[in-house]
Design a protein around this motif. Structure first.
Motif, mmCIF file in Angstrom:
data_model
loop_
_atom_site.group_PDB
_atom_site.id
_atom_site.type_symbol
_atom_site.label_atom_id
_atom_site.label_comp_id
_atom_site.label_asym_id
_atom_site.label_seq_id
_atom_site.Cartn_x
_atom_site.Cartn_y
_atom_site.Cartn_z
ATOM 1 N N SER A 272 0.863 -1.373 -0.019
ATOM 2 C CA SER A 272 0.097 -0.116 -0.062
ATOM 3 C C SER A 272 0.740 1.339 0.054
ATOM 4 N N MET A 273 1.978 1.319 1.041
ATOM 5 C CA MET A 273 2.670 2.449 1.115
ATOM 6 C C MET A 273 3.560 2.594 -0.342
ATOM 7 N N ALA A 274 4.185 1.457 -0.860
ATOM 8 C CA ALA A 274 4.898 1.528 -2.006
ATOM 9 C C ALA A 274 4.164 2.184 -3.067
ATOM 10 N N ALA A 275 2.851 1.733 -3.160
ATOM 11 C CA ALA A 275 1.942 2.183 -4.302
ATOM 12 C C ALA A 275 1.502 3.706 -4.220
ATOM 13 N N ILE A 276 1.334 3.884 -3.048
ATOM 14 C CA ILE A 276 1.118 5.485 -3.012
ATOM 15 C C ILE A 276 2.169 6.600 -3.368
ATOM 16 N N LEU A 277 3.416 5.765 -3.196
ATOM 17 C CA LEU A 277 4.758 6.582 -3.484
ATOM 18 C C LEU A 277 4.903 6.638 -5.179
ATOM 19 N N GLY A 278 4.262 5.492 -5.632
ATOM 20 C CA GLY A 278 4.288 5.338 -7.085
ATOM 21 C C GLY A 278 3.385 6.346 -7.762
ATOM 22 N N ALA A 279 2.168 6.125 -7.092
ATOM 23 C CA ALA A 279 1.121 7.109 -7.727
ATOM 24 C C ALA A 279 1.356 8.519 -7.580
ATOM 25 N N SER A 280 2.072 8.965 -6.301
ATOM 26 C CA SER A 280 2.583 10.324 -6.140
ATOM 27 C C SER A 280 3.575 10.822 -7.159
ATOM 28 N N TRP A 281 4.637 9.774 -7.589
ATOM 29 C CA TRP A 281 5.507 10.030 -8.404
ATOM 30 C C TRP A 281 5.193 10.104 -9.743
ATOM 31 N N ALA A 282 4.064 9.376 -10.020
ATOM 32 C CA ALA A 282 3.091 9.584 -11.476
ATOM 33 C C ALA A 282 2.446 10.907 -11.520
ATOM 34 N N GLY A 283 2.404 11.856 -10.413
ATOM 35 C CA GLY A 283 1.539 12.812 -10.532
ATOM 36 C C GLY A 283 0.184 13.059 -9.999
ATOM 37 N N VAL B 291 -15.192 23.252 -2.443
ATOM 38 C CA VAL B 291 -13.783 23.139 -2.754
ATOM 39 C C VAL B 291 -13.028 24.523 -3.012
ATOM 40 N N ASP B 292 -13.727 25.292 -3.663
ATOM 41 C CA ASP B 292 -13.018 26.452 -4.176
ATOM 42 C C ASP B 292 -12.775 27.505 -3.012
ATOM 43 N N GLU B 293 -13.298 27.393 -2.020
ATOM 44 C CA GLU B 293 -13.300 28.091 -0.826
ATOM 45 C C GLU B 293 -12.144 27.713 0.167
ATOM 46 N N LEU B 294 -11.713 26.461 -0.327
ATOM 47 C CA LEU B 294 -10.469 25.847 0.461
ATOM 48 C C LEU B 294 -9.003 26.215 -0.252
ATOM 49 N N GLU B 295 -8.118 26.370 0.773
ATOM 50 C CA GLU B 295 -6.918 26.436 0.181
ATOM 51 C C GLU B 295 -6.316 25.383 -0.007
ATOM 52 N N ILE B 296 -6.016 25.280 -1.259
ATOM 53 C CA ILE B 296 -5.479 23.847 -2.049
ATOM 54 C C ILE B 296 -4.111 24.090 -2.539
ATOM 55 N N ILE B 297 -3.153 23.496 -2.178
ATOM 56 C CA ILE B 297 -1.580 23.703 -2.668
ATOM 57 C C ILE B 297 -1.306 22.470 -3.525
ATOM 58 N N ASP B 298 -0.792 22.746 -4.957
ATOM 59 C CA ASP B 298 -0.350 21.724 -5.474
ATOM 60 C C ASP B 298 1.129 21.949 -5.447
ATOM 61 N N ARG B 299 1.589 20.705 -5.970
ATOM 62 C CA ARG B 299 3.081 20.603 -6.062
ATOM 63 C C ARG B 299 3.670 21.559 -7.262
ATOM 64 N N LYS B 300 5.017 22.035 -7.109
ATOM 65 C CA LYS B 300 5.339 22.869 -8.168
ATOM 66 C C LYS B 300 6.028 21.958 -9.278
ATOM 67 N N TYR B 301 5.623 22.347 -10.772
ATOM 68 C CA TYR B 301 6.079 21.695 -11.655
ATOM 69 C C TYR B 301 7.223 22.350 -12.508
ATOM 70 N N ALA C 245 9.146 17.344 -12.158
ATOM 71 C CA ALA C 245 8.852 17.363 -13.767
ATOM 72 C C ALA C 245 7.583 16.383 -13.862
ATOM 73 N N LYS C 246 6.869 16.666 -14.855
ATOM 74 C CA LYS C 246 5.628 15.669 -15.050
ATOM 75 C C LYS C 246 5.975 14.475 -15.584
ATOM 76 N N ALA C 247 5.617 13.480 -15.026
ATOM 77 C CA ALA C 247 6.064 12.159 -15.770
ATOM 78 C C ALA C 247 5.474 12.293 -17.309
ATOM 79 N N GLY C 248 6.245 11.657 -18.086
ATOM 80 C CA GLY C 248 5.835 11.577 -19.536
ATOM 81 C C GLY C 248 6.125 12.857 -20.449
ATOM 82 N N ASN C 249 6.764 13.928 -19.653
ATOM 83 C CA ASN C 249 6.994 15.198 -20.298
ATOM 84 C C ASN C 249 8.323 15.123 -21.047
ATOM 85 N N GLY C 250 8.919 13.957 -21.000
ATOM 86 C CA GLY C 250 10.465 13.899 -21.660
ATOM 87 C C GLY C 250 11.539 14.321 -20.817
ATOM 88 N N TYR C 251 11.280 14.456 -19.631
ATOM 89 C CA TYR C 251 12.270 14.913 -18.670
ATOM 90 C C TYR C 251 13.359 13.689 -18.502
#
Lengths: 251, 384
Positions: free
Chosen positions: B65-76, B190-200, B222-228
């Motif tokens: 479970s923990m390994a998978a959420i790292l994978g999902a996170s890394w995939a964006g 949701v639009d009244e909540l402060e939501i922070i997204d990672r910096k690409y 870097a976004k996965a699949g963008n050639g980086y």
């Protein structure tokens, strides 16, 4: 008055605390009877899982330990290797044995540990309140498969006997059911055989019990038995997969 | 089917509020394994995530479970798992990997009585130090402690924000009472909540280094699949993300993992304070304990003791500066917690010999007796 049946000495006097219609009590009794009949009780160490039968220590009248979730076969290996003069069995549910404990069961079987594994398959997590198990049938609704188990998404249920039967080392593998008196009598024979081989130190023995969980299936005990017969048995086929001790069996 | 995050006023369980907080924060991947008292979070997300085109996977154990959420996170994709103490123990190796990869994700621990299987259906605050030091090695970490279903929602959102902003797995340390308690929960749109997204990154491919960073000490994604073609590893790595096991590189990397939290502690540390000014004794608590000790504070005040109240919403990073400053102004601190003294030792460390520290321990399965807390407050006050 003639006494024709008594409570096995290998069970304590406590009343089972499992839900009405649950087959844990039957499986417990069969194992206890085999311990009595083969006179193994005083040299028996049992390992209980995490799950409903974590309470097995209350009911089996022999030395008992509880393992961390899924690790019973590894704990049992430690016991048996450290004390080859003792007999060791584990008692595990489907979440414990084929989800979190998949590595331990496969490797204990592959090493041919001289222990007996009793595996209760009721296609659901009982203790934690009815979540999907690795043995949950396709389409079956549970609290973590609220739309029904989708085999395209999560795969097909794992058949433990068939999985272990792909290994060379195991000595005895059989699947039985506990849905009627006739089936229970047959199950007893498999348990006895596994225990006999255990006593003789022949090798790894494994018995899977197709069981019921009326509470989490949302059925009464009789309906649960019928449901299991109609749905579980076609997928989890009853029979012996491996008996190296039988005539004509692999020696 | 509800195709969006829900909002309004609800009467719901803490675990459900947590699941809804994750959805509001933008979490669209949950990997987990059933465990009391956290199963309801998984059950809720099994129902809700498919409605939002998110992914729910029940894994074979907590390690996967923990390994998978790292994978999902890394995939964006924002990802989360929820478990209890024994599950965290299994996750620790991968939590360390997450710290090293700097993979944003949220780990919810609905604490029960420990050690080992302990008290599955009862509560504890016994995993506080595990959250801080559980995985091997030095790394900065963030842990937030909700005291109510409402806060379980709010802090789950915040945990996602911190994880995205500082790039690390963030803990929400609830307990069985908060998880299973049903109370009023207000969920804003949701639009009244402060939501922070990672910096690409906006750098061209040739100039991008996955682990290079500015003063914030937080590298850009870097976004996965963008050639980086970026790489990550649990091995000590340089700015390119490739293993470099030199002493120099190791010193730089490990220090940055610690400093990115330490130097931003003021942004991360959240507390609630009442009647601190002029107090002789300050009662420090967190999570559910901050509610169960209220009668003790009232009783001590009736006895004429000036008691201040400090609630740690953020437990890690520990508010060292605040405790040091307060220590010079009061007779001492009283710290009731449902363990035998984990956060209390941190208070003691910061108070030093300047102020007295009195831990009121409880191993779990019950709550502090009011009398014991009052007695501790009196002892600290009268030792002046």
């Amino acid at each position: 008055m003639q006494v024709i049946a008594t409570r096995p000495k290998s069970l304590t006097d406590l009343q089972f605390t499992y839900c009405p219609g649950c087959t844990h009590g039957i499986a417990h009794r069969l194992i206890a009877e085999a311990m009595d009949e083969l006179d193994m009780r005083n040299r028996m160490m049992g390992v209980a899982p995490v799950g409903c039968s974590v309470f097995a220590y209350k009911f089996f009248n022999c030395d008992m330990a509880e393992a961390a979730h899924g690790r019973a076969p590894a704990v049992a290996t430690g016991m048996k290797r450290a004390r080859p003069d003792m007999f060791v069995f584990t008692y595990q549910g489907d979440g414990d044995l084929v989800a979190i404990g998949t590595a331990e069961i496969v490797h204990a079987a592959n090493r041919g540990e001289k222990i007996s594994i009793f595996f209760i398959n009721n296609a659901i997590y009982g203790m934690t309140g009815g979540q999907m198990a690795p043995t949950t049938l396709p389409g079956m609704k549970t609290t973590t498969s609220p739309y029904g188990r989708d085999e395209k998404d999560i795969g097909y249920p794992i058949r433990a006997c068939e999985l272990l039967n792909s290994l060379v080392s195991p000595y005895f593998i059989e699947r039985v059911s506990l849905l009627s008196p006739q089936e229970i009598i047959k199950a007893k024979k498999a348990v006895l055989k596994a225990m006999q081989y255990n006593k003789e130190g022949r090798g790894f023995t494994f018995v899977e019990f197709v069981s019921t969980c009326p509470t989490n299936w949302g059925l009464d005990p009789l309906q649960a038995r019928e449901w299991a017969r109609e749905n579980m048995l076609p997928y989890y086929k009853i029979g012996n997969f491996r008996d190296k001790g039988a005539e004509g069996g692999e020696k | 089917m509800v195709k969006s995050s829900m909002h309004g006023v609800f009467f719901i369980q803490g675990d459900i509020a947590c699941a809804e907080g994750a959805i509001a924060a933008g979490c669209r991947f949950f990997g987990g394994y059933p465990i009391t008292p956290a199963s309801e979070i998984a059950e809720r997300l099994a129902l809700r995530l498919p409605q939002l085109d998110g992914v729910f996977v029940q894994f074979e154990d907590e390690i996967a479970s923990m390994a998978a959420i790292l994978g999902a996170s890394w995939a964006g994709v924002k990802s989360m798992t929820a478990t209890s103490g024994p599950g965290i123990s299994l996750m620790l190796e991968n939590i360390g990997l997450g710290m090293m990869m700097e993979a944003p994700c949220v780990i919810v621990n609905v604490q029960r009585g420990s050690p080992s299987t302990g008290l599955p259906t009862s509560w504890g605050q016994s995993d506080m130090m595990q959250a801080r030091w559980g995985s091997h090695g030095d790394y900065g970490s963030i842990s937030l402690c909700p005291k109510s279903p409402q806060e379980f929602f709010d802090l789950t959102v915040k945990a996602f924000n911190y994880s995205e902003k500082y790039r690390l797995p963030v803990f929400v340390l609830a307990d069985a009472i908060v998880g299973h308690m049903t109370e009023k929960v207000v969920i804003p749109p949701v639009d009244e909540l402060e939501i922070i997204d990672r910096k690409y990154t906006t750098r061209p491919l040739s100039e991008y280094l996955p682990y290079a960073c500015d003063k914030s000490l937080v590298p850009e994604f870097a976004k996965a699949g963008n050639g980086y073609r970026y790489h990550t590893t649990g091995l000590t790595h340089d700015e390119r993300g490739y293993p470099d096991m030199s002493e120099e590189c190791h010193i730089k990397l490990v220090n940055r993992l610690v400093d990115k939290i330490r130097k931003n502690a003021r942004d991360i540390i959240l507390t609630e304070e009442h009647d601190i000014d002029g107090a002789d004794v300050i009662l420090i608590s967190y999570g559910i304990t901050s509610r169960t000790v209220v009668p003790a504070i009232q009783k001590a005040r009736q006895k004429g003791i000036k008691v201040g109240y400090l609630r740690l919403i953020t437990v890690w990073p520990f508010p060292e500066e605040k405790i040091r400053n307060l220590a010079s102004r009061v007779a001492g601190f009283v710290i009731p917690e449902i363990n035998l003294g984990q956060v209390g030792l941190e208070v003691e460390r910061c108070a030093g010999s300047v102020a007295r520290t009195r831990i009121v321990p409880h191993p779990g399965g019950g709550i502090h007796r009011t009398g014991a807390v009052v007695k501790a407050i009196e002892e600290v006050a009268h030792a002046k």
